[in-house]
Design a protein around this motif. Sequence first.
Motif, PDB file in Angstrom:
ATOM      1  N   THR A   1       0.858  -1.183   0.000  1.00 16.20           N
ATOM      2  CA  THR A   1       0.000   0.000   0.000  1.00 16.20           C
ATOM      3  C   THR A   1       0.892   1.231   0.000  1.00 16.20           C
ATOM      4  OG1 THR A   1      -1.731  -1.149   1.249  1.00 16.20           O
ATOM      5  CG2 THR A   1      -1.813   1.251   1.217  1.00 16.20           C
ATOM      6  N   LEU A   2       0.554   2.189  -0.871  1.00 15.70           N
ATOM      7  CA  LEU A   2       1.306   3.435  -0.959  1.00 15.70           C
ATOM      8  C   LEU A   2       0.449   4.599  -0.488  1.00 15.70           C
ATOM      9  CD1 LEU A   2       2.882   3.094  -4.549  1.00 15.70           C
ATOM     10  CD2 LEU A   2       4.061   2.760  -2.371  1.00 15.70           C
ATOM     11  N   ASP A   3       1.030   5.460   0.326  1.00 21.86           N
ATOM     12  CA  ASP A   3       0.431   6.746   0.658  1.00 21.86           C
ATOM     13  C   ASP A   3       1.375   7.810   0.120  1.00 21.86           C
ATOM     14  OD1 ASP A   3      -1.970   6.077   2.191  1.00 21.86           O
ATOM     15  OD2 ASP A   3      -0.578   5.208   3.638  1.00 21.86           O
ATOM     16  N   VAL A   4       0.919   8.520  -0.923  1.00 23.70           N
ATOM     17  CA  VAL A   4       1.784   9.453  -1.640  1.00 23.70           C
ATOM     18  C   VAL A   4       1.351  10.886  -1.351  1.00 23.70           C
ATOM     19  CG1 VAL A   4       2.786  10.045  -3.879  1.00 23.70           C
ATOM     20  CG2 VAL A   4       1.965   7.719  -3.462  1.00 23.70           C
ATOM     21  N   SER A   5       2.315  11.745  -1.062  1.00 25.83           N
ATOM     22  CA  SER A   5       2.031  13.141  -0.744  1.00 25.83           C
ATOM     23  C   SER A   5       1.815  13.961  -2.016  1.00 25.83           C
ATOM     24  CB  SER A   5       3.194  13.744   0.046  1.00 25.83           C
ATOM     25  OG  SER A   5       3.444  13.006   1.218  1.00 25.83           O
ATOM     26  N   GLU A   6       0.950  14.947  -1.926  1.00 26.11           N
ATOM     27  CA  GLU A   6       0.695  15.855  -3.038  1.00 26.11           C
ATOM     28  C   GLU A   6       2.007  16.502  -3.515  1.00 26.11           C
ATOM     29  OE1 GLU A   6      -1.802  19.997  -3.987  1.00 26.11           O
ATOM     30  OE2 GLU A   6      -1.977  18.988  -2.036  1.00 26.11           O
ATOM     31  N   GLY A   7       2.180  16.572  -4.838  1.00 26.29           N
ATOM     32  CA  GLY A   7       3.371  17.177  -5.419  1.00 26.29           C
ATOM     33  C   GLY A   7       4.537  16.225  -5.577  1.00 26.29           C
ATOM     34  N   SER A   8       4.370  14.988  -5.105  1.00 29.25           N
ATOM     35  CA  SER A   8       5.464  14.015  -5.207  1.00 29.25           C
ATOM     36  C   SER A   8       5.513  13.398  -6.601  1.00 29.25           C
ATOM     37  CB  SER A   8       5.301  12.911  -4.163  1.00 29.25           C
ATOM     38  OG  SER A   8       5.384  13.427  -2.854  1.00 29.25           O
ATOM     39  N   GLU A   9       6.690  12.926  -6.959  1.00 27.20           N
ATOM     40  CA  GLU A   9       6.860  12.163  -8.201  1.00 27.20           C
ATOM     41  C   GLU A   9       7.418  10.796  -7.840  1.00 27.20           C
ATOM     42  OE1 GLU A   9       9.292  12.334 -12.451  1.00 27.20           O
ATOM     43  OE2 GLU A   9      10.248  12.972 -10.585  1.00 27.20           O
ATOM     44  N   LEU A  10       6.741   9.750  -8.301  1.00 30.50           N
ATOM     45  CA  LEU A  10       7.226   8.382  -8.114  1.00 30.50           C
ATOM     46  C   LEU A  10       7.760   7.847  -9.436  1.00 30.50           C
ATOM     47  CD1 LEU A  10       5.772   8.604  -5.397  1.00 30.50           C
ATOM     48  CD2 LEU A  10       4.958   6.255  -5.720  1.00 30.50           C
ATOM     49  N   VAL A  11       8.863   7.140  -9.349  1.00 37.02           N
ATOM     50  CA  VAL A  11       9.461   6.493 -10.513  1.00 37.02           C
ATOM     51  C   VAL A  11       9.643   5.022 -10.161  1.00 37.02           C
ATOM     52  CG1 VAL A  11      11.372   6.532 -12.169  1.00 37.02           C
ATOM     53  CG2 VAL A  11      10.758   8.620 -10.925  1.00 37.02           C
ATOM     54  N   PHE A  12       9.299   4.138 -11.083  1.00 33.51           N
ATOM     55  CA  PHE A  12       9.476   2.717 -10.778  1.00 33.51           C
ATOM     56  C   PHE A  12      10.044   1.957 -11.966  1.00 33.51           C
ATOM     57  CE2 PHE A  12       5.352   2.251 -12.877  1.00 33.51           C
ATOM     58  CZ  PHE A  12       5.472   1.022 -13.525  1.00 33.51           C
ATOM     59  N   ALA A  13      10.673   0.841 -11.628  1.00 38.42           N
ATOM     60  CA  ALA A  13      11.124  -0.121 -12.636  1.00 38.42           C
ATOM     61  C   ALA A  13      10.772  -1.506 -12.131  1.00 38.42           C
ATOM     62  CB  ALA A  13      12.624  -0.001 -12.881  1.00 38.42           C
ATOM     63  N   ALA A  14       9.986  -2.230 -12.918  1.00 35.29           N
ATOM     64  CA  ALA A  14       9.630  -3.607 -12.599  1.00 35.29           C
ATOM     65  C   ALA A  14      10.506  -4.517 -13.446  1.00 35.29           C
ATOM     66  CB  ALA A  14       8.151  -3.860 -12.900  1.00 35.29           C
ATOM     67  N   ILE A  15      11.259  -5.399 -12.795  1.00 32.70           N
ATOM     68  CA  ILE A  15      12.203  -6.229 -13.533  1.00 32.70           C
ATOM     69  C   ILE A  15      12.003  -7.705 -13.217  1.00 32.70           C
ATOM     70  CG2 ILE A  15      13.901  -4.356 -13.501  1.00 32.70           C
ATOM     71  CD1 ILE A  15      15.522  -6.070 -11.484  1.00 32.70           C
ATOM     72  N   GLY A  16      12.409  -8.536 -14.165  1.00 29.67           N
ATOM     73  CA  GLY A  16      12.450  -9.971 -13.958  1.00 29.67           C
ATOM     74  C   GLY A  16      13.884 -10.433 -14.088  1.00 29.67           C
ATOM     75  N   LEU A  17      14.421 -11.032 -13.035  1.00 30.30           N
ATOM     76  CA  LEU A  17      15.798 -11.528 -13.049  1.00 30.30           C
ATOM     77  C   LEU A  17      15.765 -12.984 -12.614  1.00 30.30           C
ATOM     78  CD1 LEU A  17      18.747 -10.444 -13.487  1.00 30.30           C
ATOM     79  CD2 LEU A  17      18.883 -10.274 -10.997  1.00 30.30           C
ATOM     80  N   SER A  18      16.082 -13.867 -13.544  1.00 27.56           N
ATOM     81  CA  SER A  18      15.954 -15.293 -13.251  1.00 27.56           C
ATOM     82  C   SER A  18      17.188 -16.061 -13.721  1.00 27.56           C
ATOM     83  CB  SER A  18      14.708 -15.871 -13.924  1.00 27.56           C
ATOM     84  OG  SER A  18      14.794 -15.741 -15.335  1.00 27.56           O
ATOM     85  N   VAL A  19      17.299 -17.283 -13.210  1.00 36.37           N
ATOM     86  CA  VAL A  19      18.367 -18.191 -13.604  1.00 36.37           C
ATOM     87  C   VAL A  19      17.735 -19.564 -13.792  1.00 36.37           C
ATOM     88  CG1 VAL A  19      18.976 -18.732 -11.209  1.00 36.37           C
ATOM     89  CG2 VAL A  19      20.688 -18.997 -13.012  1.00 36.37           C
ATOM     90  N   TYR A  20      18.282 -20.363 -14.688  1.00 30.37           N
ATOM     91  CA  TYR A  20      17.696 -21.661 -15.022  1.00 30.37           C
ATOM     92  C   TYR A  20      16.233 -21.522 -15.424  1.00 30.37           C
ATOM     93  CZ  TYR A  20      21.978 -23.383 -12.877  1.00 30.37           C
ATOM     94  OH  TYR A  20      23.297 -23.609 -12.571  1.00 30.37           O
ATOM     95  N   SER A  21      15.952 -20.480 -16.190  1.00 33.69           N
ATOM     96  CA  SER A  21      14.658 -20.229 -16.836  1.00 33.69           C
ATOM     97  C   SER A  21      13.560 -19.716 -15.922  1.00 33.69           C
ATOM     98  CB  SER A  21      14.157 -21.485 -17.570  1.00 33.69           C
ATOM     99  OG  SER A  21      15.094 -21.904 -18.537  1.00 33.69           O
ATOM    100  N   ASN A  22      13.437 -20.261 -14.704  1.00 35.70           N
ATOM    101  CA  ASN A  22      12.282 -19.871 -13.885  1.00 35.70           C
ATOM    102  C   ASN A  22      12.620 -19.548 -12.438  1.00 35.70           C
ATOM    103  OD1 ASN A  22      12.747 -22.578 -12.930  1.00 35.70           O
ATOM    104  ND2 ASN A  22      10.638 -22.598 -12.201  1.00 35.70           N
TER     105      ASN A  22
END
Length: 276
Positions: free
Chosen positions: A72-93
Motif C-alpha cells: 500500500t502506498l500513501d503518496v504526498s501531493e506534489g510528489s513524483e514516483l518512478v518505478f522499474a519492474a524487472i524480472g531476473l531469473s536463472v535456469y529459466s524460472n
Amino acid sequence: MERLSLENTVSAKLMLSESKIYHRDETIVATKLPFELFLCAGKGSFLIDAGGEQISVSEREAVLVPCDTEYTLDVSEGSELVFAAIGLSVYSNLQVFSLFDMKTYFDGRTGEKITEICRELSELSSEREFTNLRLENAVKIKCDIYRLARIALDSALPKSGGRDIMDRHEKLAAVLEYIHVNIKRNIMQSELSDILEMTPDSFYRMFRRLIGVPPKDFIISEKLRIAREMLALGELPIGEISKMLGYDNQLYFSALFRKKYGVCPTEYRKAAERII
C-alpha cells in the motif's frame, strides 16, 4: 548431455517502467505482482506498507518490493514516483532475488543511484519505433537492469538452502531451458527424458525428487506463471494469452488460473492495473 553453465542461464527483463506526478494526496492498494519492483521518490515522499513493514521514503530514496508482495502506498501531493519492474531469473524460472535475504530500503548515494537508473529506464522504454536508437536503448536497458541487480545484491545475504535449490535446478538446466523455449506447445515427457538420455520412468522420478512436482504439473505451473506476467503487463486479450500457451478452451485456462492464484484472469488483470 553437457550442462548449461550458470552464467549462460541468467535472464534479465524490463517488465514496466514509468514515472508519475501526484497532484493530490493518494493511497494506492496494489496486488501481488509477478516481478521485482523498485519504487523511488523522484520528488517529494511516500509511505509504503509492504509485507507488514512500513517504510517512509524521502526524495531520491528507493525501496525494493519483492515479487509476490502486496503493498500500500500513501503518496504526498506534489510528489513524483518512478518505478522499474524487472524480472531476473536463472535456469529459466528461478528468481534470483528469492535466493537472498534482500535489503528493501535504500537511502543516501545508493538510493540516488537507484532513482537515477529507474528514471533512465522509464525514459528509454518509452521509445517504441524500431530505429537504431531503439536498438541502442535496448542494450542500455539490459545494462541498467544488471546495474540495479548489482546494487541490490551488494547488500544481500544468501538464504539458507539456496545452494541446494541451485544445485537441483542445475542438474535439470537443459530440461528447464527446453520447457521454457517450448512452453507454448504441448510438451511430452518423452521429449524431456530424451534430453538427459534417460527412460521416461527414471526421468519422472528424478524430476519429481529435484523439483518437488511431476513434470506435467511443473509445465502447467510455468504456463500459468507466464500468463500472470502477460496479464500484469496488460498488452494482450485473455483469449489470446490462453491460446498462446496452448489452451484453446479459455474457460479451462481460467479454471486452472483460479485454482493456482485464487482469482480468475480478468480479476487479476484488473487488480494489477495500478502499480503507482
